[in-house]
Design a protein around this motif. Structure first.
Motif, PDB file in Angstrom:
ATOM      1  N   ARG A  16       0.871  -1.172   0.000  1.00  0.00           N
ATOM      2  CA  ARG A  16       0.000   0.000   0.000  1.00  0.00           C
ATOM      3  C   ARG A  16       0.912   1.227   0.000  1.00  0.00           C
ATOM      4  N   ALA A  17       1.543   1.423  -1.120  1.00  0.00           N
ATOM      5  CA  ALA A  17       2.549   2.493  -1.178  1.00  0.00           C
ATOM      6  C   ALA A  17       2.749   2.895  -2.636  1.00  0.00           C
ATOM      7  N   LEU A  18       3.442   3.986  -2.817  1.00  0.00           N
ATOM      8  CA  LEU A  18       3.780   4.497  -4.151  1.00  0.00           C
ATOM      9  C   LEU A  18       2.547   4.533  -5.064  1.00  0.00           C
ATOM     10  N   LEU A  19       2.623   3.907  -6.228  1.00  0.00           N
ATOM     11  CA  LEU A  19       1.511   4.102  -7.159  1.00  0.00           C
ATOM     12  C   LEU A  19       0.322   3.163  -6.940  1.00  0.00           C
ATOM     13  N   TYR A  20       0.323   2.535  -5.772  1.00  0.00           N
ATOM     14  CA  TYR A  20      -0.862   1.781  -5.352  1.00  0.00           C
ATOM     15  C   TYR A  20      -2.105   2.651  -5.541  1.00  0.00           C
ATOM     16  N   TYR A  21      -1.983   3.926  -5.192  1.00  0.00           N
ATOM     17  CA  TYR A  21      -3.140   4.816  -5.217  1.00  0.00           C
ATOM     18  C   TYR A  21      -3.635   5.120  -6.632  1.00  0.00           C
ATOM     19  N   TYR A  22      -2.796   4.853  -7.610  1.00  0.00           N
ATOM     20  CA  TYR A  22      -3.213   5.087  -8.998  1.00  0.00           C
ATOM     21  C   TYR A  22      -3.708   3.801  -9.666  1.00  0.00           C
ATOM     22  N   TYR A  23      -2.997   2.708  -9.394  1.00  0.00           N
ATOM     23  CA  TYR A  23      -3.225   1.524 -10.227  1.00  0.00           C
ATOM     24  C   TYR A  23      -3.754   0.301  -9.514  1.00  0.00           C
ATOM     25  N   PHE A  24      -3.899   0.350  -8.206  1.00  0.00           N
ATOM     26  CA  PHE A  24      -4.277  -0.863  -7.494  1.00  0.00           C
ATOM     27  C   PHE A  24      -5.533  -1.543  -8.048  1.00  0.00           C
ATOM     28  N   GLY A  42      -1.169  -3.400   5.274  1.00  0.00           N
ATOM     29  CA  GLY A  42      -2.094  -2.551   6.025  1.00  0.00           C
ATOM     30  C   GLY A  42      -1.749  -1.084   5.881  1.00  0.00           C
ATOM     31  N   PRO A  43      -2.548  -0.220   6.479  1.00  0.00           N
ATOM     32  CA  PRO A  43      -2.224   1.202   6.421  1.00  0.00           C
ATOM     33  C   PRO A  43      -0.865   1.479   7.072  1.00  0.00           C
ATOM     34  N   SER A  44      -0.226   2.541   6.652  1.00  0.00           N
ATOM     35  CA  SER A  44       1.077   2.892   7.226  1.00  0.00           C
ATOM     36  C   SER A  44       0.950   3.194   8.709  1.00  0.00           C
ATOM     37  N   THR A  45       1.959   2.789   9.441  1.00  0.00           N
ATOM     38  CA  THR A  45       2.022   3.134  10.861  1.00  0.00           C
ATOM     39  C   THR A  45       3.464   3.528  11.162  1.00  0.00           C
ATOM     40  N   LYS A  65      11.099   5.027   1.293  1.00  0.00           N
ATOM     41  CA  LYS A  65      11.416   4.388   2.568  1.00  0.00           C
ATOM     42  C   LYS A  65      10.174   3.709   3.137  1.00  0.00           C
ATOM     43  N   LEU A  66       9.071   4.409   3.038  1.00  0.00           N
ATOM     44  CA  LEU A  66       7.821   3.867   3.571  1.00  0.00           C
ATOM     45  C   LEU A  66       7.438   2.593   2.806  1.00  0.00           C
ATOM     46  N   ALA A  67       7.631   2.599   1.492  1.00  0.00           N
ATOM     47  CA  ALA A  67       7.288   1.433   0.683  1.00  0.00           C
ATOM     48  C   ALA A  67       8.107   0.215   1.123  1.00  0.00           C
ATOM     49  N   PHE A  68       9.351   0.446   1.496  1.00  0.00           N
ATOM     50  CA  PHE A  68      10.180  -0.642   2.006  1.00  0.00           C
ATOM     51  C   PHE A  68       9.542  -1.261   3.251  1.00  0.00           C
ATOM     52  N   GLY A  69       9.022  -0.415   4.094  1.00  0.00           N
ATOM     53  CA  GLY A  69       8.377  -0.907   5.312  1.00  0.00           C
ATOM     54  C   GLY A  69       7.172  -1.776   4.986  1.00  0.00           C
ATOM     55  N   HIS A  70       6.392  -1.335   3.992  1.00  0.00           N
ATOM     56  CA  HIS A  70       5.218  -2.110   3.607  1.00  0.00           C
ATOM     57  C   HIS A  70       5.621  -3.469   3.060  1.00  0.00           C
ATOM     58  N   ILE A  71       6.685  -3.479   2.265  1.00  0.00           N
ATOM     59  CA  ILE A  71       7.131  -4.733   1.660  1.00  0.00           C
ATOM     60  C   ILE A  71       7.661  -5.689   2.724  1.00  0.00           C
ATOM     61  N   ALA A  72       8.398  -5.122   3.676  1.00  0.00           N
ATOM     62  CA  ALA A  72       8.936  -5.972   4.736  1.00  0.00           C
ATOM     63  C   ALA A  72       7.798  -6.673   5.479  1.00  0.00           C
ATOM     64  N   TYR A 222      -2.537  10.784   0.183  1.00  0.00           N
ATOM     65  CA  TYR A 222      -3.578   9.824   0.565  1.00  0.00           C
ATOM     66  C   TYR A 222      -3.146   8.883   1.674  1.00  0.00           C
ATOM     67  N   ASP A 223      -1.875   8.880   1.995  1.00  0.00           N
ATOM     68  CA  ASP A 223      -1.415   8.051   3.096  1.00  0.00           C
ATOM     69  C   ASP A 223      -1.641   8.861   4.368  1.00  0.00           C
ATOM     70  N   SER A 224      -2.636   8.471   5.136  1.00  0.00           N
ATOM     71  CA  SER A 224      -3.032   9.347   6.236  1.00  0.00           C
ATOM     72  C   SER A 224      -1.952   9.440   7.306  1.00  0.00           C
TER      73      SER A 224
END
Lengths: 352, 326
Positions: A16-24, A42-45, A65-72, A222-224
Motif C-alpha cells: 500500500r505504497a507508491l503508485l498503489y493509489y493510482y493503479y491498485f 495494512g495502512p502505514s504506521t 522508505k515507507l514502501a520498504f516498510g510495507h514490503i517488509a 492519501y497516506d493518512s
C-alpha cells in the motif's frame, strides 16, 4: 525470473505504497481474474515507517522508505510480490527514476523475499506496451494467453471506472471501496451508479463550503499517516477538499501545455496541470502543495506552481514539506493559519 | 471595576501574558522565560498579573496562542486557542494599521506574514532549521560574554561588519570563531552576525515573498537594534519595531478572545486561582496499535482535564468533559 505455473489461490502481495493509489484497482482485478488472491499491506504506521527507514538506503525519499516498510511486512505472508518496474506510464514521459530502480533496491535489502514479479512497464515509445507487462506477469499464473488478455482487459475496464470515480469527487480509498462493493455484486459497468455522470466541472460545482485544493504525489497525500491526515483534517475544519487526481486527464494536459517546455515527468505534469487549473477555476479558495523532503522533481514542481500562484495572486498557496522527522505541531500550526487565511479572505470567517 | 481580556502566548523561549481592557488598550504585559516548564510559567504569569491588576477585575475572555497554546488553553479555560500566525497578524494589523509585512522572530520560530488591506495573503514559517532565531543569538551572546540586552547596542558600534556564513548555525559559529581568532573587533563580528541572520531569513523564510513597506519587526529578537538595522540595510526601507513587540502574540490572543466573546458569551476562564492549583502532565505510549502514539495527559488535582497526542482519538476522544483535539 523464476517461471513456472503456480497453483490457484496463491497469494500476490501488493504494498500500500507508491503508485498503489493510482493503479491498485487494475492490478487487483488482473490477479484475481487469474485466480490469485491479492494481499495488500495494512495502512502505514510508525512501525512500518521505522522498518522502512532501516531497510532503505539513506538518501531515498520518504515515500520510498515507507514502501520498504510495507514490503517488509508483506514479504513472509505472500507467495509473490508484485513490484512492477515502472519506467514510463505515458508516451514520451518518465516516472521518477526511484520507481525504476525500486524492485532492485528491494531485492538488495529486504530479507525473506518471495519471488518478485517485477515486470517492466515502459510506455515511453508505445502505449500498447502496457499489455506486454501484464503478459509477463500473467505467465506466473496461467499458460493461457487468452485468459491473461481477458484479465488485462478487465483490469483496464476497472481502472477506467476507478478514474471516473475519482473525477466524480471520490477519494482513492472511497473509490476503491465502491469498486469492491460493486465487484461483489456483479462486475459490469452498470454496477457503478456514478460512472457516466462524472466530469471535471462537476466536482467544482455546488456546496457553499470553502474549497481547498490539495496538490501532491498520491502516495503522500492519501497516506493518512505520512500526510498526518491532512485531508481528513481539512474536511473536519469544514472545508471541501479537491485533489489533483480528481481533475480529468485532458484538463491536466491542456493546462500543463501552458509551460514553455513540455514536462517529461508524468506525476509532475499532473500536479502542475491541476494546480494551474485550480488557480483560475474560480471555486478554489486555497491551494495546498504537499511535498516530501528530498523529492527532486517536487522541488521544481513546487517552484513552478509557486511562481504561477504568485503571478495570479488570487489564490493563497501553502507549501508543506513532509519528512520522517516532521513534527505534527509544525504542520498543524501552518494548516490552521492557512485555513484562517483562506476563510478570512472569503469574507466569512469560520472557525477552523 | 476593570473589565478586559487576557491573552497568553506560550512560546518555546518566552511566555507572555497581556491584559487588555474593553477598548483595546493594553493595561498590563508580562514577559517571562518559559525555561522548559510551560505550566509553571503560565501559573507564575497569572500570579504576577493578578497582583498587578486591581483586585476587582473581570476577565471577559481568554485567548491562547504559541506552541504551548493547547496547554495554556486547558489550564486557564481559554475561549479561543489560535495559531501564532493568525494571532500576530491580528495584533499587528490592529496596532499598526496599514502594515503590509510582518517579520517575527522568536526563540525557535521565525515567520513572515504578508498582509494586504489588513488581510493575510501569504505567510511562511521556518522549517526544521532554526538558524537565526532568538535562541541562537542568545547562545552566541553567552559564548562571547556579551549580555543579550547589550548585543544590539554593541552591534550598532560596528564600522565594517564582517561577513559570516549564516546558512547554518553550526557554520555560523565556526565562522565567527574564525573571524574572532583573526582579530576582528567584537562589534564588527556582532553586526556581521546580524547581517548573516537577516540574509538567511530573507533567503529562507522570506523567499519569494513580496516584502512591501510598512514593514514591522516583532518578537523577542526585535529588541536587538543590530537586527533592526541589518533588516533596514537589506530591505532598503524603514523597519518599525512596534510597542509591545515582544508580546504581540499575546495581544493578538486577547483581541481574538474579545472577538470570540463579543456576542456576550460568558468566558470559560477558570479564574486566577488556577495559579495555585496543582497541574500534572504525564506521558505514556499507547499500545493500541503499531503507531505507539505518545499520549500526554494533563491532570488538574488528579482529575484528567485533557489528553492529546493520539492519532485515532482513542484517548483524547474519551474525555467528555472537555475535548481538546490538536
Amino acid at each position: 525470473m523464476v517461471k513456472g505455473l503456480c497453483l490457484m489461490g496463491s497469494k500476490v502481495g501488493i504494498p500500500r505504497a507508491l503508485l498503489y493509489y493510482y493503479y491498485f484497482p487494475m492490478w487487483r482485478t488482473f490477479f484475481e481474474e487469474l485466480g490469485a488472491e491479492v494481499v495488500v499491506s495494512g495502512p502505514s504506521t510508525k512501525s512500518v515507517l521505522n522498518q522502512g527507514v532501516q531497510l532503505a538506503v539513506e538518501d531515498a525519499c520518504l515515500p520510498v522508505k515507507l514502501a520498504f516498510g510495507h514490503i517488509a511486512g508483506l514479504a513472509r505472508k505472500v507467495d509473490y510480490l508484485f513490484l512492477p518496474r515502472l519506467v514510463s506510464v505515458a508516451s514520451r514521459e518518465y516516472i521518477c527514476p526511484k520507481f525504476l530502480g525500486f524492485p532492485d533496491m528491494v531485492r538488495q535489502t529486504v530479507p525473506h523475499l518471495p519471488p518478485v514479479i517485477d515486470v517492466d512497464v515502459n510506455l515511453y515509445r508505445r502505449n500498447k506496451y502496457l499489455f506486454s507487462a501484464f503478459k509477463e506477469a500473467g505467465k506466473f499464473f496461467t499458460a493461457s494467453a487468452a485468459r491473461v488478455y481477458l484479465a488485462y482487459r478487465q483490469g483496464l475496464a476497472v481502472l477506467k471506472e476507478y478514474q471516473k470515480l475519482l473525477e466524480a469527487g471520490f477519494m482513492p480509498e472511497e473509490a476503491m471501496n465502491l469498486l469492491t462493493k460493486a465487484a461483489g455484486k456483479k462486475r459490469s459497468p452498470a454496477a457503478f451508479p456514478l460512472s457516466g455522470r462524472s466530469s471535471g466541472q462537476m466536482i467544482l460545482a455546488g456546496e457553499e463550503k470553502p474549497m481547498v485544493a490539495v496538490v501532491g504525489h498520491p502516495y503522500n497525500i492519501y497516506d493518512s499517516f505520512i500526510s498526518m491526515n491532512i485531508l481528513r483534517r481539512l474536511q473536519q475544519a469544514g472545508v471541501k477538499v479537491i485533489t489533483a487526481d480528481q481533475v480529468p486527464e485532458p484538463v491536466v494536459r491542456a493546462e500543463a501545455a501552458a509551460l514553455p517546455k513540455r514536462l517529461f515527468w508524468t506525476l509532475s505534469q499532473r500536479m502542475i496541470g491541476a494546480a494551474f487549473y485550480f488557480l483560475h477555476a474560480g471555486r478554489v479558495q486555497g491551494l495546498l502543495h504537499v511535498t516530501s523532503f528530498g523529492c527532486g522533481p517536487d522541488s521544481m514542481t513546487g517552484e513552478l506552481i509557486n511562481r504561477r500562484a504568485r503571478a495570479a495572486g488570487a489564490v493563497p498557496l501553502l507549501n508543506l514539506v513532509l519528512d520522517e522527522h516532521s513534527g505534527e505541531a509544525g504542520v498543524f500550526t501552518r494548516l490552521e493559519a492557512f485555513l484562517d487565511m483562506v476563510c478570512f479572505r472569503g469574507g466569512k470567517f469560520q472557525e477552523a | 471595576m476593570v473589565k478586559g481580556y487576557l491573552g497568553i502566548d506560550v512560546g518555546s523561549v518566552s511566555t507572555n501574558l497581556v491584559f487588555m481592557d474593553e477598548t483595546g488598550r493594553i493595561k498590563e504585559s508580562i514577559y517571562l522565560r518559559t525555561q522548559g516548564r510551560p505550566i509553571a510559567t503560565i501559573q507564575a504569569g497569572l500570579r504576577q498579573l493578578a497582583e498587578s491588576l486591581p483586585p476587582k477585575v473581570t476577565v471577559r475572555g481568554v485567548g491562547a496562542t504559541g506552541s504551548g497554546r493547547h496547554l495554556a488553553g486547558v489550564i486557564t479555560g481559554a475561549d479561543i486557542v489560535k495559531n501564532e500566525i493568525t494571532a500576530h497578524a491580528v495584533a499587528t494589523s490592529t496596532l499598526v494599521p496599514g502594515v503590509q509585512t510582518i517579520i517575527e522572530i522568536g526563540g525557535q520560530d521565525s515567520k513572515i506574514i504578508i498582509l494586504r488591506n489588513s488581510l493575510v495573503v501569504d505567510f511562511a514559517m521556518n522549517t526544521v532549521c532554526a538558524a537565526g532565531t532568538g535562541s541562537f543569538l542568545d547562545q552566541q551572546a553567552a559564548r562571547l560574554g556579551v549580555p543579550i540586552e547589550k548585543f544590539g547596542e554593541m552591534a550598532l558600534l560596528a564600522r565594517s561588519p564582517v561577513r559570516i556564513a549564516g546558512r547554518c548555525a553550526v557554520f555560523a559559529e565556526s565562522d565567527m570563531i574564525h573571524k574572532q581568532q583573526m582579530g576582528y573587533g567584537l562589534s564588527d563580528i556582532l553586526a556581521g552576525l546580524c547581517e548573516a541572520l537577516v540574509r538567511n531569513y530573507l533567503n529562507n523564510v522570506g523567499k519569494g515573498k513580496e516584502i512591501l513597506p510598512p514593514v514591522v519587526f516583532q518578537g523577542g529578537v526585535a529588541a536587538n537594534a543590530g537586527m533592526k538595522q541589518a533588516f533596514e540595510k537589506a530591505l532598503g526601507c524603514a523597519v518599525t519595531v512596534p510597542p509591545y513587540y515582544n508580546v504581540m502574540g499575546a495581544v493578538g490572543a486577547a483581541l481574538l478572545a474579545r472577538e470570540k466573546t463579543a456576542r456576550g458569551l460568558p468566558s470559560g476562564f477558570k479564574g486566577f486561582h488556577v495559579a495555585q492549583v496543582e497541574f500534572v502532565s504525564d506521558g505514556f505510549a499507547c499500545d493500541g496499535c503499531p503507531n505507539s502514539c505518545e499520549v500526554v495527559e494533563i491532570r488538574e488535582e488528579r482529575r484528567v482535564i485533557a489528553r492529546w497526542g493520539d492519532r485515532c482519538g482513542r484517548w483524547s476522544g474519551a474525555l467528555v468533559e472537555r475535548k481538546t483535539a490538536i
